[in-house]
Design an enzyme around this catalytic site. Sequence first.
Site, PDB file in Angstrom:
ATOM      1  N   GLU A 120       5.497  22.396  -1.162  1.00 18.14           N
ATOM      2  CA  GLU A 120       6.396  23.494  -1.493  1.00 18.14           C
ATOM      3  C   GLU A 120       5.976  24.751  -0.738  1.00 18.14           C
ATOM      4  OE1 GLU A 120       8.630  22.770  -5.340  1.00 18.14           O
ATOM      5  OE2 GLU A 120       6.858  23.905  -5.867  1.00 18.14           O
ATOM      6  N   HIS A 176       1.541  24.666  -9.498  1.00 22.01           N
ATOM      7  CA  HIS A 176       2.743  25.276  -8.902  1.00 22.01           C
ATOM      8  C   HIS A 176       2.362  26.642  -8.335  1.00 22.01           C
ATOM      9  CE1 HIS A 176       6.728  27.044  -8.539  1.00 22.01           C
ATOM     10  NE2 HIS A 176       7.214  25.823  -8.597  1.00 22.01           N
ATOM     11  N   GLU A 197       3.725  29.390  -8.458  1.00 19.81           N
ATOM     12  CA  GLU A 197       3.884  30.513  -9.402  1.00 19.81           C
ATOM     13  C   GLU A 197       2.672  30.602 -10.332  1.00 19.81           C
ATOM     14  OE1 GLU A 197       7.720  29.341 -10.858  1.00 19.81           O
ATOM     15  OE2 GLU A 197       8.592  29.844  -8.910  1.00 19.81           O
ATOM     16  N   ASN A 200      12.373  21.192 -12.098  1.00 22.15           N
ATOM     17  CA  ASN A 200      11.439  22.131 -12.723  1.00 22.15           C
ATOM     18  C   ASN A 200      12.254  23.282 -13.327  1.00 22.15           C
ATOM     19  OD1 ASN A 200       9.366  23.857 -13.408  1.00 22.15           O
ATOM     20  ND2 ASN A 200       8.970  24.528 -11.299  1.00 22.15           N
ATOM     21  N   TRP A 201      12.403  23.245 -14.625  1.00 20.32           N
ATOM     22  CA  TRP A 201      13.241  24.257 -15.284  1.00 20.32           C
ATOM     23  C   TRP A 201      12.565  25.625 -15.329  1.00 20.32           C
ATOM     24  CZ3 TRP A 201      15.732  21.843 -20.346  1.00 20.32           C
ATOM     25  CH2 TRP A 201      16.511  20.738 -19.976  1.00 20.32           C
ATOM     26  N   LYS A 202      11.284  25.680 -15.037  1.00 13.88           N
ATOM     27  CA  LYS A 202      10.500  26.920 -15.162  1.00 13.88           C
ATOM     28  C   LYS A 202      10.689  27.498 -16.575  1.00 13.88           C
ATOM     29  CE  LYS A 202      11.290  27.611 -10.281  1.00 13.88           C
ATOM     30  NZ  LYS A 202      10.843  28.339  -9.118  1.00 13.88           N
ATOM     31  N   GLY A 241      12.673  29.465  -4.530  1.00 15.54           N
ATOM     32  CA  GLY A 241      13.531  30.445  -5.198  1.00 15.54           C
ATOM     33  C   GLY A 241      14.095  31.505  -4.267  1.00 15.54           C
ATOM     34  N   GLY A 301      13.866  23.549  -8.395  1.00 15.81           N
ATOM     35  CA  GLY A 301      13.869  24.614  -9.399  1.00 15.81           C
ATOM     36  C   GLY A 301      15.289  25.002  -9.768  1.00 15.81           C
ATOM     37  N   GLY A 302      15.788  26.032  -9.111  1.00 15.40           N
ATOM     38  CA  GLY A 302      17.098  26.610  -9.451  1.00 15.40           C
ATOM     39  C   GLY A 302      18.214  25.585  -9.619  1.00 15.40           C
ATOM     40  N   SER A 337      14.059  25.554  -2.583  1.00 11.44           N
ATOM     41  CA  SER A 337      15.493  25.801  -2.384  1.00 11.44           C
ATOM     42  C   SER A 337      16.260  24.542  -1.980  1.00 11.44           C
ATOM     43  CB  SER A 337      15.707  26.939  -1.381  1.00 11.44           C
ATOM     44  OG  SER A 337      15.154  28.144  -1.884  1.00 11.44           O
TER      45      SER A 337
END
Length: 256
Positions: free
Chosen positions: A170, A98, A100, A13-15, A176, A237-238, A216
């Site tokens: 999640e 998600h 976010e 997930n590149w966000k 994150g 993500g990251g 993470s």
Amino acid sequence: MNGSKRKKVIAGNWKMNKTAAEAAMLIENLIPAVKDAECEVVILVPFLNISTAIKMCEGTNIRVGAQNCHFAESGAFTGEISVPMLIEAGVEFVVVGHSERRQYFGETDDSVNKKAKAVIENGLYAIVCVGESLEEREAGDTEKVVGKQVKAALFDVSSEHIGKLIIAYEPIWAIGTGRTATPEQAQEVCKFIRETVKNLYSDEIAENMVIQYGGSMNPGNAEELLALEDVDGGLIGGASLKADDFKAIVDAANVK
Ligand code: PEP
């Protein structure tokens, strides 16, 4: 060890990251890096990078997804993107709900359900995110919260379409933050999700459902998490923003 026949799905997930040039560079590095993967490899890119990603990934084993959609086919929804538009672009996966989006964009259990149905009824894969906050975990409410989210997301989803639905567990406190769920915590909740699906549908549907862990995940913890009985992949993500890190996680999913 995960001894199931479910094929693992590793999704990055590149966000809201990567300009067009940066996206092209990352994909260029990813293509050779993951070409021998035994798991499914998915990149979930910003809308504006979809067309580049689809073109570059054609003929490779990397599949492309979006990070959101609207549930309506078309209409007066300024700024939104519909599932038919994503299909036309060549997208195969869509992230729904998600944390976010739930936190910053007013996504609710109801909109998550509508979006999930729009995605899978149109033949795409929905990656539906669920997870508890730190306060909810500390209050002992994890199963209550996650169970409610899963049931709401699956409301009125037919057995015919459920095979296109992936659930990503999640925990919000792990996204994150660098703080990962322990293998015990990840397994416990993913198993609980599978039980919930079993109670709503059938043993077979629950056994076939892909349930990912996200929060993470990185090259250092991926192997242990991905080996868990009820963890069938990761939403990353990251660590999906660097080809080497993402490759290491894909490799970890290939470990038997
Ligand atoms: C995510 O974006 O879904 C996620 C799990 O992020 P991170 O890996 O950075 O925690």
